[in-house]
Design a protein around this motif. Structure first.
Motif: not given
Length: 436
Positions: A110-136
């Motif tokens: 989940g953080n392969l392209l974000t490097g972000a900390h992943l939320a546990p316990a079923g919560e979904i939270k990573s970071g904006i990935s580098c591809d989407q940052l480029l797209a933006e």
């Protein structure tokens, strides 16, 4: 001497028809890249960025490279890339610190392209990935900001206290929103060329034929040939999509019924994984060739994948379980995935873009979320083909093991700058990889 158009066309040049907008490939006659003000008088093509992902790592003894340029030696997993050794970077020792936090497949992907900390316990939270940052950052310069392709549906489950959504997505539009995967080749194709999918009921080429004929009279002889080749390649993919899933072959276990006892569903995902992947590869190439987008991720499978490979005569075990065997069949499957990258590289390298090839003007990463099927991700398997518009010295092996800066996000900082987006920090890194 080839003639050039004396009056520049608008910011972006398209062929148009009913319900269709088709971006054009690079042409020498007219500066069509980028924004209203061309970057230079030579109409330099843009840099494209793509990531190909395959889950569960690779064969433990056959992922390696040594040497330089034509003399570079490759392990058997990478054998399909031998023709592209001079345009290849083998990156050893890079990793994501946050992917070591616990669990296995889910929190390693989940953080392969974000490097972000992943939320546990079923919560979904990573970071904006580098591809989407480029797209933006490049939004408005192309018809489609990014193309996010896949071949296997998302997994909805919890594994080792982490959502399996993490295993199913590498592209993230926001920290809580994985970018939706397009699994259907026909819909991915439509997104590139159709304005309103339901409005156009004929071939894309038929819709733009009048505009294409008029446009050919405005470009050089060489560009007329390029345009003909491009239009032919579009039609070839159209025809293959129309045939996808119609050949009657079934993947995996074969039922006792010779024919289905119910009406066949409408065309959708091809039944054969080799056909599915190849269509997605062709769509990626078309997207880059037309400059319809400059950013693409292609998830060849999920981490914890359930794919089978009957075309390889490896049909007795799903991909995830096979990854734990590290045998000859696992190597055969690894090479099948690498062949997809080699196929893309072949196609891109055959397209001339102003003295360089489309592969020269691209950066195509090939990686997984773990080194082997044993879940070890203290270093990740990473290969890149392409020269980033001539900015990257390739034909090298770069070893970061034992070095203070071996973060995947440092690699992304370097590559994003080559694509025109310079950031002070991304994910867990504030420093580029100096060698790239």
């Amino acid at each position: 001497m080839t003639s050039r158009i004396t009056q520049p066309l608008s910011r972006r040049t398209f062929l148009r028809g009913v319900g269709v907008t088709m971006a054009l490939p690079w042409l020498e006659s007219v500066p069509v890249w980028g924004d209203d003000k061309p970057r230079n008088t030579s109409s330099e093509p843009p840099v494209r960025f793509a990531v190909l992902f395959s889950g569960n790592g690779y064969h433990s003894k056959e992922w390696w490279a040594k040497g330089e340029g034509k003399a570079m030696e490759l392990g058997k997993v990478l054998d399909p890339l031998k023709p592209h050794r001079e345009k290849l970077l083998f990156l050893r020792g890079l990793y994501n610190q946050e992917a070591l936090i616990g669990g296995i497949h889910s929190c390693q992907t989940g953080n392969l392209l974000t490097g972000a900390h992943l939320a546990p316990a079923g919560e979904i939270k990573s970071g904006i990935s580098c591809d989407q940052l480029l797209a933006e950052k490049t939004k408005g310069q192309t018809k489609v900001p990014s193309l996010v392709l896949g071949t296997e549906p998302s997994i909805a489950a919890i594994h080792k206290n982490y959502s399996m959504i993490y295993s199913s997505h590498i592209s993230w539009s926001s920290p809580t929103t994985p970018t939706p995967l397009e699994l259907y080749p026909a819909l991915a194709f439509d997104r590139l060329f159709r304005d309103e999918v339901g409005k156009a009921d004929k071939s894309v080429l038929d819709a733009v034929r009048e505009d294409a004929t008029s446009y050919k009279n405005k470009v050089s002889t060489a560009d007329q040939r390029r345009l003909d080749e491009y239009l032919s390649s579009v039609r070839e993919v159209e025809q293959r999509i129309e045939q996808a899933g119609k050949n009657g072959r079934l993947q995996g276990w074969r039922p006792t019924l010779e024919k289905p006892d119910m009406k066949r569903p409408a065309d959708g995902i091809p039944q054969d994984i080799d056909q599915h992947m190849r269509l997605m590869c062709d769509i990626l190439v078309l997207a880059f060739r037309t400059d319809t987008t400059r950013v693409c991720t292609l998830k060849l499978n999920n981490d914890h994948s359930s794919l089978r490979f009957p075309h390889l005569k490896v049909d007795y075990m799903i991909h995830h379980l096979l990854s734990h065997t590290d045998g000859a069949d696992w190597l055969k499957v690894n090479q099948f995935f690498t062949q997809q990258l080699a196929y893309i590289a072949d196609k891109l390298d055959a397209v001339n873009e102003g003295g360089r090839t489309l592969l020269d003007n691209s950066m195509i990463l090939f990686c997984s979320s773990m080194m082997t099927g044993n879940h070890n991700n203290d270093q990740l398997p990473v290969v890149m083909v392409g020269r980033g518009g001539g900015q990257i010295k390739t034909g090298r092996v770069l070893d970061y093991l034992g070095k203070p800066n071996r973060k995947m996000c440092s690699l992304y900082l370097s590559l994003m700058e080559k694509a025109g987006v310079r950031l002070k920090e991304f994910g867990d890194s504030k420093e580029q990889l100096a060698e790239i």
